[in-house]
Design an enzyme around this catalytic site. Structure first.
Site, PDB file in Angstrom:
ATOM      1  N   ARG A  35       0.822  -1.227   0.000  1.00 17.30           N
ATOM      2  CA  ARG A  35       0.000   0.000   0.000  1.00 17.30           C
ATOM      3  C   ARG A  35       0.849   1.267   0.000  1.00 17.30           C
ATOM      4  NH1 ARG A  35      -5.134  -1.742   3.795  1.00 17.30           N
ATOM      5  NH2 ARG A  35      -6.329  -2.530   2.037  1.00 17.30           N
ATOM      6  N   LYS A 197     -19.195 -17.973   0.840  1.00 20.99           N
ATOM      7  CA  LYS A 197     -20.659 -17.880   0.970  1.00 20.99           C
ATOM      8  C   LYS A 197     -21.339 -17.147  -0.166  1.00 20.99           C
ATOM      9  CE  LYS A 197     -20.908 -18.088   5.950  1.00 20.99           C
ATOM     10  NZ  LYS A 197     -21.216 -17.341   7.174  1.00 20.99           N
ATOM     11  N   GLY A 353     -11.195  -9.071  -1.500  1.00 21.04           N
ATOM     12  CA  GLY A 353     -11.058 -10.169  -0.544  1.00 21.04           C
ATOM     13  C   GLY A 353      -9.947 -11.147  -0.834  1.00 21.04           C
ATOM     14  N   GLY A 376     -12.554  -4.247   0.540  1.00 23.24           N
ATOM     15  CA  GLY A 376     -13.946  -3.818   0.717  1.00 23.24           C
ATOM     16  C   GLY A 376     -14.374  -2.808  -0.341  1.00 23.24           C
TER      17      GLY A 376
HETATM   18  P1  AMP Z   1     -14.438 -15.085   0.522  1.00 22.03           P
HETATM   19  O1  AMP Z   1     -13.778 -14.201   1.563  1.00 22.03           O
HETATM   20  O2  AMP Z   1     -15.921 -15.105   0.590  1.00 22.03           O
HETATM   21  O3  AMP Z   1     -13.891 -14.808  -0.863  1.00 22.03           O
HETATM   22  O4  AMP Z   1     -14.049 -16.568   0.907  1.00 22.03           O
HETATM   23  C1  AMP Z   1     -12.752 -17.037   0.851  1.00 22.03           C
HETATM   24  C2  AMP Z   1     -12.642 -18.288   1.648  1.00 22.03           C
HETATM   25  O5  AMP Z   1     -13.456 -19.284   1.092  1.00 22.03           O
HETATM   26  C3  AMP Z   1     -11.245 -18.848   1.675  1.00 22.03           C
HETATM   27  O6  AMP Z   1     -10.716 -18.711   2.960  1.00 22.03           O
HETATM   28  C4  AMP Z   1     -11.426 -20.302   1.291  1.00 22.03           C
HETATM   29  O7  AMP Z   1     -10.726 -21.193   2.136  1.00 22.03           O
HETATM   30  C5  AMP Z   1     -12.914 -20.510   1.457  1.00 22.03           C
HETATM   31  N1  AMP Z   1     -13.406 -21.601   0.607  1.00 22.03           N
HETATM   32  C6  AMP Z   1     -13.210 -21.766  -0.701  1.00 22.03           C
HETATM   33  N2  AMP Z   1     -13.759 -22.920  -1.129  1.00 22.03           N
HETATM   34  C7  AMP Z   1     -14.320 -23.505  -0.061  1.00 22.03           C
HETATM   35  C8  AMP Z   1     -15.034 -24.724   0.146  1.00 22.03           C
HETATM   36  N3  AMP Z   1     -15.269 -25.567  -0.848  1.00 22.03           N
HETATM   37  N4  AMP Z   1     -15.458 -24.989   1.401  1.00 22.03           N
HETATM   38  C9  AMP Z   1     -15.220 -24.141   2.420  1.00 22.03           C
HETATM   39  N5  AMP Z   1     -14.559 -22.969   2.280  1.00 22.03           N
HETATM   40  C10 AMP Z   1     -14.114 -22.659   1.057  1.00 22.03           C
END
Ligand code: AMP
Length: 395
Positions: A35, A197, A353, A376
């Site tokens: 940064r 999610k 993210g 974010g």
């Molecule tokens: P996000 O911050 O929503 O982009 O989520 C990222 C996180 O999703 C990472 O830490 C990954 O380990 C997790 N992730 C990716 N694929 C899976 C999966 N199949 N089951 C559980 N967690 C997952």
């Protein structure tokens, strides 16, 4: 869009909001200077014009002016990056700060103490913003990482510079690059949305459906789609209450002519651990007690084909639990496919993210077109929101 390139800073004091919210270790040493480096082009342009720079930033979330959140810890690092000895003042308003600013000469840089030592900063207090505004002739916002906040130094302050305000080069390039995906994109456009999610990505998907041709869904969120379609997902991550929403997305995509690509197979494990037993299963026939933690080999080929035929690629979110070695292959394969497409002329943007963390971990940073610096803020841009820090410069 006015940037620092539209001003001549000779003998002017530029008041620059930067994002120096960098990680520090226990000895208060900077562990990732990305940064700070990202602010360099703006600062160098101003110094080369014959101007001086007053830098304002936040660091962490202090409650009581705790020393661990002092920006004094980053002074040496910043001096090294900018090639100029950065001066520091242990406040960001008041007489001592005004004195330090008034003695600043062309070619010099002054870093102010953490803005968030004052709660007025995050409250967007107008009086506090006015005090800050006295510290420079031209206001420059280069803090993309904080542009989604309507804080005193990121948005409110701009009112005190009706004419003399502009974007720094980092913030301008973040806007330009996201527009290459959302506004003036070359078709076909593919968005890869992964991560844990559905609920945290739903607004992004809704906003981009009109702008893309292919939607690749991976990661934990894919299993909510698979289950909603009637598949057996064992104990994979699922948001039971979002199944209806997943089906709605599929319907909406179909109506808009967007091709959705869900995984066909998965690397499944008998526990959430890198020491788990693993096997490859069809994504909709995962045995009870097993969970899908990465995309399988067929899926990786299927996704790579879509990417190879794309001219514009947006990547947000890993397609597996890339932090654990046995479940990193899908994300690496995806990164390789994007790198290859980029080499062949596609534009690729990685933003928001954890995908940025994955890109750094597997050394794809130089192989994609653009990696966003703001988690974010980038997510909110992709969601189609107007960021207060950007709007304040445009007003
Ligand atoms: P996000 O911050 O929503 O982009 O989520 C990222 C996180 O999703 C990472 O830490 C990954 O380990 C997790 N992730 C990716 N694929 C899976 C999966 N199949 N089951 C559980 N967690 C997952």
């Amino acid at each position: 869009m006015k940037t620092v390139n539209d001003f001549n800073f000779k003998d002017k004091k530029a008041l620059i909001r930067v994002d120096f919210n960098v990680p520090l270790n226990e000895d208060y040493e900077v562990t990732d200077a990305t940064r700070i480096e990202a602010a360099k082009p703006t600062i160098i342009k101003i110094l080369e014009d014959g101007g001086s720079c007053v830098l304002m930033s936040h660091l962490g979330r202090p409650k009581n002016k705790e020393v661990e959140f002092s920006l004094k810890h980053i002074v040496n690092n910043a001096s090294e990056v900018f090639g100029v000895t950065v001066k520091f003042v242990n406040d960001c308003i008041g007489a001592v700060t005004q004195d330090a600013v008034s003695t600043l000469k062309p070619g010099e840089i002054l870093l102010l103490e953490n803005l968030r030592y004052y709660e007025e900063e995050t409250k967007g207090d107008r009086k506090f913003a006015e005090k800050l505004s006295k510290l420079g002739d031209i206001y420059v916002n280069d803090a993309f990482g904080a542009a989604h906040r309507a804080h005193a130094s990121t948005a409110i302050i701009a009112k005190f510079f009706p004419k003399n305000k502009c974007f720094g080069l980092l913030l301008a390039s973040e806007i330009e690059n996201v527009n290459k995906v959302l506004a003036n994109s070359q078709k076909p456009v593919t968005a890869i949305i992964g991560g844990a999610k559905v609920s945290s990505k739903i607004t992004i998907i809704e906003n981009i459906l009109d702008k893309i041709n292919h939607l690749i869904i991976g990661g934990g969120m894919a299993f909510t789609f698979v289950k909603a379609k009637g598949g057996a997902i064992g104990s994979s991550l699922v948001e039971e209450d979002k199944q209806e929403m997943a089906l709605d997305i599929l319907k909406m995509a179909k109506k808009k002519g967007v091709q959705v690509h869900l995984p066909s197979d998965a690397v499944v494990a008998d526990s959430f651990s890198e020491f788990a037993n693993t096997e490859i299963d069809g994504v909709d026939s995962i045995p009870d007690g097993w969970m899908g933690l990465d995309t399988g080999p067929n899926t990786n080929i299927q996704f790579a084909e879509v990417i190879a035929n794309s001219k514009t690629i947006l990547w947000n979110g890993p397609v597996g639990v890339f932090e654990m070695e046995p479940f990193a292959e899908g994300t690496i394969s995806l990164g390789n496919a994007i790198a290859e497409a980029t080499k062949n002329g596609a534009f690729s943007l990685v933003g928001g993210g954890d995908s940025v963390a994955a890109v750094k971990k597997f050394n794809f940073t130089e192989k994609v077109s653009y990696v966003s610096t703001g988690g974010g803020a980038m997510l909110e841009m992709l969601e189609g929101k107007t960021l207060p820090g950007i709007q304040a410069i445009l007003d």
